[in-house]
Design an enzyme around this catalytic site. Structure first.
Site, short mmCIF file in Angstrom:
data_model
loop_
_atom_site.label_atom_id
_atom_site.label_comp_id
_atom_site.label_asym_id
_atom_site.label_seq_id
_atom_site.Cartn_x
_atom_site.Cartn_y
_atom_site.Cartn_z
N ASP A 129 -5.60 -24.45 -93.28
CA ASP A 129 -4.88 -23.65 -94.03
C ASP A 129 -3.12 -24.15 -93.85
OD1 ASP A 129 -6.75 -21.99 -94.78
OD2 ASP A 129 -6.59 -20.70 -93.23
N ASP A 148 -8.60 -21.46 -101.29
CA ASP A 148 -8.33 -20.02 -101.10
C ASP A 148 -7.81 -19.50 -102.45
OD1 ASP A 148 -9.27 -19.92 -98.37
OD2 ASP A 148 -7.36 -20.03 -97.74
#
Length: 168
Positions: A129, A148
């Site tokens: 991330d 995401d």
């Protein structure tokens, strides 16, 4: 012939979603120092402190949820279940010929993002991330990635489409 174009469209959106996600993660891993917890060591401002990049290896799911699960539950909830669900959604959109192109795009984006994150969990044991938004405390996200973002955009499109269909 229309069915073939539709299938190619679905596969193309899925493949492009995975490619954008994986390329961005390769660049982040290669160029941004990271850590395997929620406090990254290096932050790179994109738009001041409002939009920053960092490198966090997330061994859980959304916002690190599931980090503390035992290994068996982690495999079931973060690998097997998502693979089954993604397969069922793909089967649904390939079979349901009534879906419009925007809904197909949304579902394919969700599938592509899901596959990209599952791939990371299988290959790396974690998901990279790297994007973070903080609008001065008014709005703040968790640290996320392009997969995401694809899943979120796909879900937003589906919600909007469902409201439009209800009005009709």
């Amino acid at each position: 012939m229309k069915s073939l174009k539709r299938t190619i469209y679905i596969i193309l959106v899925i493949v492009l979603t995975i490619a954008v996600d994986q390329i961005s993660k390769v660049l982040v891993r290669a160029n941004i120092n990271g850590r395997t917890d929620i406090s990254p060591s290096e932050r790179i401002p994109i738009i001041g402190d409002f939009f920053t990049m960092m490198n966090v290896e997330n061994t859980g799911a959304f916002l690190g949820m599931g980090n503390d699960l035992n290994p068996t539950l982690r495999i079931i909830l973060l690998l097997i279940l998502p693979i089954v669900v993604l397969g069922l959604v793909l089967r649904h959109i390939l079979k349901d010929k009534t879906l419009d192109n925007l809904s197909l795009f949304a579902f394919a984006s969700i599938i592509g993002g899901g596959i990209a994150n599952v791939y990371d969990r299988i290959v790396y044991g974690s998901v990279t991330d790297f994007l973070f938004i903080d609008l001065g405390g008014v709005f703040k996200t968790g640290i996320f990635n392009m997969a995401d973002l694809s899943v979120t955009i796909g879900m937003i499109i589906l919600v909007i489409m469902s409201f439009k269909k209800r009005k009709q």
